[in-house]
Enzyme design. Structure first.
Site, PDB file in Angstrom:
ATOM      1  N   GLU A   1       0.830  -1.210   0.000  1.00  0.00           N
ATOM      2  CA  GLU A   1       0.000   0.000   0.000  1.00  0.00           C
ATOM      3  C   GLU A   1       0.867   1.263   0.000  1.00  0.00           C
ATOM      4  OE1 GLU A   1      -3.646   1.953   2.663  1.00  0.00           O
ATOM      5  OE2 GLU A   1      -2.273   0.508   3.576  1.00  0.00           O
TER       6      GLU A   1
ATOM      7  N   LYS B   1      -9.525   2.481  -2.381  1.00  0.00           N
ATOM      8  CA  LYS B   1      -9.809   1.965  -1.037  1.00  0.00           C
ATOM      9  C   LYS B   1     -11.182   2.431  -0.554  1.00  0.00           C
ATOM     10  CE  LYS B   1      -7.369   1.543   3.410  1.00  0.00           C
ATOM     11  NZ  LYS B   1      -6.139   2.000   4.128  1.00  0.00           N
TER      12      LYS B   1
ATOM     13  N   CYS C   1      -5.561  -3.031   2.694  1.00  0.00           N
ATOM     14  CA  CYS C   1      -5.252  -2.901   4.117  1.00  0.00           C
ATOM     15  C   CYS C   1      -6.484  -2.984   5.038  1.00  0.00           C
ATOM     16  CB  CYS C   1      -4.473  -1.608   4.348  1.00  0.00           C
ATOM     17  SG  CYS C   1      -3.562  -1.543   5.908  1.00  0.00           S
TER      18      CYS C   1
END
Length: 259
Positions: A40, A110, A144
């Site tokens: 990330e 995300k 994540c």
């Protein structure tokens, strides 16, 4: 299918150096694998004070360099995530997926922003939950903190995802949760989880490393340590069908109850 997990050390406040280092590691990984995966926000790390100046676009120099590496080595790349400015003017924490010809096949922003690191100050939240095909395999992307939201993984799995990629910057302080959730997401959906973490520090707190591949039974079949390295793993896609032939929770999902 061989995947390479690039467990990169990301430096604070050194975006140019991170880009050079990440591309060097990607060159090595792509030469020895079918799919290479970066962590990330490997360009900036969480040093986001200059994100307005450092955010790139999908046709910018970093993605162009990644595309060239993919094409040169005939290796697909899940380009971790980088801060990308979209056409709406907003900046997203964005994964770009590139096939082995160097073409962009998917882009994922995300969805779940991490409040503890004030991500909402820097990024807009994505809303794209689509799967894509990579090397002939249906795949999905998450990033994540998304690991804590099983409904996203179930959604991708019901769309047919056999591999779900998870680039991350996950801290050592919650390393046990990284392992637990990665294994759970694979076991509950009977697919492979390719979770690629970074190493290094942010404000003195270390990142966990321990990038891993989890198989459709929730077993860790490859795992890194706490230092920078490239982890290679052969994925047996036929094993998914063998597991689902014995037990397939996806077939028993009450889809009419899903909102």
């Amino acid at each position: 299918m061989k995947v390479a997990l690039i467990q990169m050390e990301i430096a604070e406040k050194n975006t140019p150096g991170n880009i050079v280092h990440g591309l060097d590691l990607l060159q090595e990984a792509a030469a020895n694998s079918d799919i290479a995966v970066l962590p990330e926000i490997w360009t900036t790390g969480y040093s986001l004070g200059r994100i307005e100046e450092e955010a790139e676009t999908i046709d910018g120099s970093t993605i162009a360099a990644v595309r060239k590496i993919a094409n040169d080595h005939h290796c697909a790349v899940v380009a971790g995530s980088i801060p990308l400015r979209h056409k709406d003017g907003k900046i997203y924490n964005n994964t770009v997926v590139i096939d082995k010809q160097g073409s962009v096949v998917a882009s994922y922003s995300k969805v779940h922003l991490f409040g503890l690191f004030d991500e909402e100050r820097f990024f807009a939240a994505g809303d794209n939950f689509d799967t894509y095909e990579l090397n002939g395999v249906i795949c999905g992307s998450t990033i994540c903190y998304d690991l804590r939201f099983p409904e996203l993984y179930r959604h991708l799995s019901l769309q047919g995802a056999k591999i779900i990629f998870v680039p991350a910057e996950w801290p050592s302080a919650r390393g046990d949760i990284w392992t637990l959730l990665s294994q759970a997401r694979g076991a509950e959906n009977h697919n492979y989880i390719v979770a690629v973490n970074c190493v290094g520090n942010f404000k003195g707190a270390p990142f966990y490393g321990h990038s891993m591949v989890v198989d459709p039974m929730g077993k860790i079949i490859a795992e890194g340590g706490s230092a920078e390295e490239i982890i290679y793993c052969d994925i047996d896609l036929a094993y998914i069908d063998k597991v689902r032939a014995r037990l397939n929770a996806l077939a028993d999902v009450r889809k009419e109850l899903i909102r």
